[in-house]
Design a protein around this motif. Structure first.
Motif, PDB file in Angstrom:
ATOM      1  N   GLY A 147      15.492  74.074  13.115  1.00  0.00           N
ATOM      2  CA  GLY A 147      14.073  74.381  13.294  1.00  0.00           C
ATOM      3  C   GLY A 147      13.600  73.894  14.649  1.00  0.00           C
ATOM      4  O   GLY A 147      14.171  72.960  15.228  1.00  0.00           O
ATOM      5  N   VAL A 148      12.528  74.507  15.160  1.00  0.00           N
ATOM      6  CA  VAL A 148      12.034  74.127  16.479  1.00  0.00           C
ATOM      7  C   VAL A 148      11.340  72.762  16.457  1.00  0.00           C
ATOM      8  O   VAL A 148      11.207  72.111  17.488  1.00  0.00           O
ATOM      9  CB  VAL A 148      11.078  75.200  17.037  1.00  0.00           C
ATOM     10  CG1 VAL A 148      11.818  76.505  17.261  1.00  0.00           C
ATOM     11  CG2 VAL A 148       9.883  75.412  16.102  1.00  0.00           C
ATOM     12  N   GLY A 149      10.908  72.324  15.274  1.00  0.00           N
ATOM     13  CA  GLY A 149      10.300  71.011  15.161  1.00  0.00           C
ATOM     14  C   GLY A 149      11.363  69.924  15.096  1.00  0.00           C
ATOM     15  O   GLY A 149      12.385  70.057  14.417  1.00  0.00           O
ATOM     16  N   ASP A 150      11.133  68.838  15.830  1.00  0.00           N
ATOM     17  CA  ASP A 150      12.093  67.732  15.828  1.00  0.00           C
ATOM     18  C   ASP A 150      12.125  67.057  14.454  1.00  0.00           C
ATOM     19  O   ASP A 150      11.103  66.920  13.774  1.00  0.00           O
ATOM     20  CB  ASP A 150      11.711  66.684  16.877  1.00  0.00           C
ATOM     21  CG  ASP A 150      11.863  67.202  18.302  1.00  0.00           C
ATOM     22  OD1 ASP A 150      12.521  68.241  18.482  1.00  0.00           O
ATOM     23  OD2 ASP A 150      11.315  66.563  19.219  1.00  0.00           O
ATOM     24  N   ILE A 151      13.335  66.617  14.097  1.00  0.00           N
ATOM     25  CA  ILE A 151      13.565  65.897  12.847  1.00  0.00           C
ATOM     26  C   ILE A 151      14.209  64.563  13.194  1.00  0.00           C
ATOM     27  O   ILE A 151      15.049  64.485  14.091  1.00  0.00           O
ATOM     28  CB  ILE A 151      14.509  66.689  11.910  1.00  0.00           C
ATOM     29  CG1 ILE A 151      13.953  68.091  11.622  1.00  0.00           C
ATOM     30  CG2 ILE A 151      14.728  65.937  10.598  1.00  0.00           C
ATOM     31  CD1 ILE A 151      12.633  68.119  10.917  1.00  0.00           C
ATOM     32  N   LYS A 152      13.834  63.522  12.483  1.00  0.00           N
ATOM     33  CA  LYS A 152      14.496  62.240  12.673  1.00  0.00           C
ATOM     34  C   LYS A 152      15.203  61.829  11.382  1.00  0.00           C
ATOM     35  O   LYS A 152      14.612  61.936  10.297  1.00  0.00           O
ATOM     36  CB  LYS A 152      13.500  61.159  13.079  1.00  0.00           C
ATOM     37  CG  LYS A 152      14.173  59.801  13.388  1.00  0.00           C
ATOM     38  CD  LYS A 152      13.194  58.781  13.929  1.00  0.00           C
ATOM     39  CE  LYS A 152      12.317  58.215  12.849  1.00  0.00           C
ATOM     40  NZ  LYS A 152      11.473  57.101  13.323  1.00  0.00           N
ATOM     41  N   ILE A 153      16.448  61.420  11.516  1.00  0.00           N
ATOM     42  CA  ILE A 153      17.135  60.789  10.398  1.00  0.00           C
ATOM     43  C   ILE A 153      16.697  59.325  10.383  1.00  0.00           C
ATOM     44  O   ILE A 153      17.125  58.531  11.222  1.00  0.00           O
ATOM     45  CB  ILE A 153      18.661  60.896  10.538  1.00  0.00           C
ATOM     46  CG1 ILE A 153      19.106  62.361  10.492  1.00  0.00           C
ATOM     47  CG2 ILE A 153      19.353  60.098   9.440  1.00  0.00           C
ATOM     48  CD1 ILE A 153      20.594  62.550  10.731  1.00  0.00           C
ATOM     49  N   SER A 154      15.802  58.979   9.474  1.00  0.00           N
ATOM     50  CA  SER A 154      15.383  57.581   9.382  1.00  0.00           C
ATOM     51  C   SER A 154      16.574  56.705   9.023  1.00  0.00           C
ATOM     52  O   SER A 154      16.800  55.660   9.635  1.00  0.00           O
ATOM     53  CB  SER A 154      14.281  57.423   8.331  1.00  0.00           C
ATOM     54  OG  SER A 154      13.123  58.127   8.712  1.00  0.00           O
ATOM     55  N   GLN A 155      17.313  57.162   8.029  1.00  0.00           N
ATOM     56  CA  GLN A 155      18.557  56.488   7.685  1.00  0.00           C
ATOM     57  C   GLN A 155      19.451  57.421   6.882  1.00  0.00           C
ATOM     58  O   GLN A 155      18.980  58.187   6.045  1.00  0.00           O
ATOM     59  CB  GLN A 155      18.321  55.212   6.872  1.00  0.00           C
ATOM     60  CG  GLN A 155      19.606  54.413   6.612  1.00  0.00           C
ATOM     61  CD  GLN A 155      19.359  53.105   5.904  1.00  0.00           C
ATOM     62  OE1 GLN A 155      19.056  53.080   4.719  1.00  0.00           O
ATOM     63  NE2 GLN A 155      19.487  52.002   6.645  1.00  0.00           N
ATOM     64  N   LEU A 156      20.725  57.375   7.188  1.00  0.00           N
ATOM     65  CA  LEU A 156      21.742  58.085   6.411  1.00  0.00           C
ATOM     66  C   LEU A 156      22.813  57.074   6.021  1.00  0.00           C
ATOM     67  O   LEU A 156      23.336  56.348   6.881  1.00  0.00           O
ATOM     68  CB  LEU A 156      22.356  59.232   7.215  1.00  0.00           C
ATOM     69  CG  LEU A 156      23.428  60.073   6.518  1.00  0.00           C
ATOM     70  CD1 LEU A 156      23.412  61.517   7.033  1.00  0.00           C
ATOM     71  CD2 LEU A 156      24.830  59.502   6.678  1.00  0.00           C
TER      72      LEU A 156
END
Length: 511
Positions: free
Chosen positions: A489-498
């Motif tokens: 997607g064009v919106g940024d995503i952050k992996i807070s924690q995996l």
């Protein structure tokens, strides 16, 4: 059932072939619901009342700590009738042998019941009038029906004048289930309770569509009526326990840990030739703990805590940003058999959310339309599981977020169309909406996926939407299986924690 510290699993099984037919009640036991050991089959078709098949049923613990099985048999006239069976020796901790009394059947279909649609009795509960009650799935025309029977002694049963519940246009109700449910994962509600105000869950398996739906409501125990609260449709568009390959589920109350446990059947939908090559047709999913969401509208499901005993090597990823087109490989572990928990943060990208079209009422079709390769605003983002290094073969587990009149709508998908290259196997896309306020949660949403070679079970937003897929990778198998996190997607995503763990093998029927 849980009995004297041991879990017993009875299941429909063909001992001769990996296809339907010759069905018996196989029997396995466990002390943790994860590792299982085989026992002798509990029920074979041997009597006039079940000579043509021993079909589904349920166990009940009677006073004096005595278990009994109530099951559907097909008699010499091909009628579906209900029978009882008892352990031969209560001193045997494994209950190896079961006896079917000759006074069976204990419940016959009367002239107002179609004897070809009369099956799958549920665990009985004890009412305030000193009667046991059970439900049997049936239909009248195209109306699904849960017929209720009452008994003082579990031997002589009388049909209640009206069904506990019914719904038009749903067809045959298989494997009904009915029980009280509270908003804690562990709650001491053994059976269909008699306290006014406790909510109940009613579930059926739809023979026509081969999936299940449920409602939350109240049980009028004086008049033996179940009344849905109306927060979800009471038909095949209603809430589902699992939006994937999941059917004929059953619950039981685990007295050992005071919790309601759900087990589901993930069946095969391939040709008999494929089933012969695989050597089986259908598996049980990982047992799930079941409880009521705090909003009272739906149930939550989560893999039982015992599955965590299989965790080995752990990999952690913190605060990793994924921009459009980013694919992050999860390194440092084998992923063909893994447990993955990840929290995504989309709070910086709410202005990129796509508008929602009100005609998108079918989430499965929407996942096919807005698939993992279809660029979006906020999403698709999630995981590629059982993937090859070049990602040509993969199964996509992902979210996509839409906006309708300033309300955020979350779609969760399993997209396995690239999961088994060249195999010709059945691999449908699955989808479900997620009843979750992502704005209120600060833009964060969680995903957990249990990956086990040929099956993926996913739990979205702490178990609000669940999905199971059967997949058979041709190249992304064993040590060749890779795991990725992605954002398309064009919106940024952050992996807070995996957090991801390699999983050791469980002992399944001694293997």
């Amino acid at each position: 059932m849980y009995y004297n510290g041991i879990y017993h699993l009875f299941y429909q099984f063909n001992p001769k072939q990996p296809i339907w037919g010759n069905i018996i009640w196989a029997h396995s036991y466990s002390t943790d619901l994860i590792n299982w050991n085989p026992l002798e089959p509990a029920l074979y078709p041997t009597k006039p009342f079940d000579v043509n098949g021993c079909w589904s049923g349920a166990a009940t613990i009677l006073p004096g700590n005595k278990p009994v099985i109530l099951y559907t048999g097909i008699d010499t006239n091909n009628r579906q009738v209900q029978n009882v069976a008892f352990p031969k020796d209560l001193a045997d901790p494994y209950l190896r042998e079961w006896v079917k009394p000759d006074y069976n059947p204990v419940i016959d279909p009367d002239r107002n019941i179609n004897a070809s649609f009369f099956r799958d009795p549920i665990t009985a509960w004890y009412g305030p009038d000193s009667h046991w009650r059970t439900l049997i799935g049936s239909k009248r025309g195209n109306q699904g029906v849960a017929i209720m029977y009452k008994s003082r002694d579990f031997l002589k049963w009388v049909k209640v004048k009206h069904p506990l519940h019914s719904a038009e246009g749903t067809g045959m109700w298989e494997c009904p289930d009915f029980f009280p449910i509270l908003t804690q994962p562990q709650a001491r509600l053994e059976s269909s309770a008699q306290v006014t105000g406790w909510k109940h869950m009613f579930k059926v398996s739809l023979d026509v569509t081969r999936y299940e739906y449920y409602t939350i409501g109240t049980y009028d125990f004086l008049n033996d009526r179940y009344v849905p609260e109306g927060t979800s449709p009471d038909n095949n568009t209603g809430l589902r326990l699992d939006y994937g390959n999941f059917y004929a589920s059953k619950t039981f109350f685990d007295e050992g840990k005071s919790r309601r446990i759900l087990l589901g059947w993930s069946n095969e939908s391939d040709s008999q030739e494929h089933d012969w090559n695989k050597g089986w047709a259908g598996i049980h999913t990982i047992p799930r703990t079941l409880w009521l969401d705090g909003n009272g509208r739906q149930v939550l499901q989560w893999p039982i805590e015992e599955v965590e005993k299989l965790r080995m090597k752990e990999v952690v990823v913190d605060n990793k940003k994924l921009t459009f087109g980013d694919i992050l490989k999860i390194e440092g572990m084998k992923t063909a058999q893994a447990d993955v928990e990840v929290t995504f943060d989309v709070s910086s990208s709410f202005d990129k959310v796509e508008p929602y079209d009100p005609s998108w009422t079918d989430p499965q079709k929407l996942c096919m339309l807005k698939h993992a390769e279809e660029k979006g605003g906020v999403g698709p983002f999630g995981l590629f599981v059982l993937a090859t290094e070049d990602k040509r073969e993969r199964t996509s587990v992902f979210f996509r977020i839409f906006n309708e009149n300033n309300k955020y709508i979350i779609l969760m998908c399993h997209d396995p169309k690239r999961s088994s290259m060249g195999s010709g196997l059945y691999k449908p896309t699955y989808g479900g909406f997620v009843d979750y306020d992502i704005k209120k949660s600060g833009g964060k949403i969680s995903l957990r996926s249990l990956i086990d070679h040929t099956v993926v079970e996913s739990f979205g937003a702490e178990g609000r939407t669940c999905m199971t897929s059967r997949i058979y990778p041709k190249f992304a198998a064993g040590s060749h299986a890779c795991l990725f996190a992605f954002n398309n997607g064009v919106g940024d995503i952050k992996i807070s924690q995996l957090k991801a763990w390699e999983m050791r093998k469980a002992v399944i029927n001694g293997f």
